[in-house]
Scaffold this motif. Structure first.
Motif, PDB file in Angstrom:
ATOM      1  N   LEU A 224       0.833  -1.194   0.000  1.00 42.78           N
ATOM      2  CA  LEU A 224       0.000   0.000   0.000  1.00 42.78           C
ATOM      3  C   LEU A 224       0.874   1.253   0.000  1.00 42.78           C
ATOM      4  O   LEU A 224       1.862   1.339   0.729  1.00 42.78           O
TER       5      LEU A 224
ATOM      6  N   HIS B 188      -7.299   7.371  -2.074  1.00 41.76           N
ATOM      7  CA  HIS B 188      -6.693   6.235  -1.371  1.00 41.76           C
ATOM      8  C   HIS B 188      -7.240   6.097   0.059  1.00 41.76           C
ATOM      9  O   HIS B 188      -6.549   5.623   0.948  1.00 41.76           O
TER      10      HIS B 188
ATOM     11  N   ASN C  71      -9.313   4.123   1.316  1.00 43.23           N
ATOM     12  CA  ASN C  71      -9.378   2.738   1.795  1.00 43.23           C
ATOM     13  C   ASN C  71      -8.053   2.291   2.394  1.00 43.23           C
ATOM     14  O   ASN C  71      -8.000   1.358   3.202  1.00 43.23           O
ATOM     15  N   GLN C  72      -6.956   2.954   2.014  1.00 44.04           N
ATOM     16  CA  GLN C  72      -5.650   2.672   2.613  1.00 44.04           C
ATOM     17  C   GLN C  72      -5.421   3.532   3.856  1.00 44.04           C
ATOM     18  O   GLN C  72      -4.853   3.077   4.848  1.00 44.04           O
TER      19      GLN C  72
ATOM     20  N   LYS D 111      -6.521   2.386   7.248  1.00 40.71           N
ATOM     21  CA  LYS D 111      -5.768   1.286   7.843  1.00 40.71           C
ATOM     22  C   LYS D 111      -4.619   1.776   8.717  1.00 40.71           C
ATOM     23  O   LYS D 111      -3.948   0.975   9.370  1.00 40.71           O
TER      24      LYS D 111
END
Length: 241
Positions: free
Chosen positions: A109, A196, A198-199, A202
Motif C-alpha cells: 500500500l 486512497h 481505503n488505505q 488502515k
C-alpha cells in the motif's frame, strides 16, 4: 615507493574502510537512520547558522549595525531558508519523480511505503524543527510568538511520527514542499487521500488524525500569516503615499 610510505598508504586505506563500515553498518543502517538523521539535521542547523553569520559579516554592509537579537534573527532565517530549499527539493523528487509512491507499484500500500532516503530526509527536518523550536523558546518572544511554537510543535510531531512509523510519508512530503505552493499542494493532498481513503483508514488512529488535522491547522495558519503580510504591505504603501 618506500616501505614506510606503503605502510602509511595501507594504514590510511584501512582507516577509510573502517570508516565506511561504520557509516554503512551503524550510522546509515535502517534501525539507526531516524536517530542519525535527526542529529545530522541539528548539526546542519548549527553549520547553517555559522555560515550565515560569516557570509553576512563579509558581504552585507548593514549586518554589523544590527542589534544582537536582530543578528540572531537574521542568522535564524538563514537556517530556515536552507532547510526550505533542501526539503522542497527532496519533496518534489518523492512526490513527482520517484517511483517509491507510484500507483504503478503494487508491492504494498502506498500509505505504508518508505525508503532509507525518505526516512533520512524526514529526520533532517525533525532536527530542524527541534533546533528552531529550541531557539524560539530560548529567546521567546523575540524570534516569534505562540503561533510559531504551535506550528513547529505540530509539524515536528507529524514529521517524527511519519519518520518512525513509515506511515503517510508521501503526504508528509506533500506538506513539506515550499510554503509558496502549500495551498495548492494541500488541495492535491486531500484529493490523493480521497482516492486512497481505503488505505488511509488502515493507519493507526494517531496517524489518521495527523493526516487530516495537521494540514488543516497549517493551512489555516499560513492563511493568517498571508493576511498579516498583506496588511503590512498595505500600511507600508499607505505611508509612502
Amino acid at each position: 615507493m618506500t616501505a614506510g610510505r606503503k605502510q602509511t598508504v595501507m594504514a590510511i586505506k584501512s582507516y577509510q574502510n573502517q570508516a565506511q563500515m561504520l557509516v554503512k553498518n551503524y550510522l546509515l543502517a535502517d534501525p539507526f537512520i531516524p536517530y542519525t538523521s535527526i542529529l545530522g539535521g541539528i548539526l546542519a542547523c548549527k553549520v547553517a547558522y555559522e555560515l550565515t553569520q560569516l557570509i553576512s559579516s563579509f558581504y552585507i554592509k548593514t549586518y554589523p549595525g544590527l542589534t544582537k537579537i536582530q543578528r540572531v534573527e537574521w542568522n535564524n532565517r538563514g537556517i530556515s531558508t536552507i532547510h526550505a530549499i533542501f526539503v522542497s527539493a527532496l519533496s518534489l523528487y518523492f512526490v513527482f519523480w520517484s517511483d517509491l509512491f507510484s500507483d504503478q507499484l503494487l508491492a504494498d500500500l502506498v500509505i505504508f511505503r518508505s525508503s532509507p532516503l525518505s526516512t533520512f530526509g524526514l529526520g533532517v527536518s525533525v532536527g530542524y524543527f527541534l533546533s528552531d523550536l529550541g531557539m524560539i523558546l530560548w529567546l521567546y518572544p523575540s524570534l516569534g510568538g505562540i503561533e510559531y511554537v504551535i506550528h513547529h510543535s505540530f509539524s515536528g510531531i507529524a514529521v517524527a511520527y511519519s519518520m518512525f512509523t513509515g506511515e503517510a510519508q508521501l503526504y508528509t512530503y506533500m506538506i513539506l514542499i515550499s510554503e509558496i505552493a502549500r495551498v495548492l499542494l494541500f488541495g492535491y493532498m486531500f484529493y490523493h487521500v480521497y482516492l486512497h481513503y481505503n488505505q488511509v483508514i488502515k493507519m493507526h488512529t494517531f496517524g489518521y488524525v495527523l493526516v487530516f488535522g495537521v494540514p488543516s491547522l497549517l493551512a489555516t495558519m499560513n492563511l493568517m500569516w498571508f493576511g498579516k503580510i498583506i496588511k503590512g504591505l498595505v500600511k507600508t504603501l499607505a505611508k509612502r503615499q
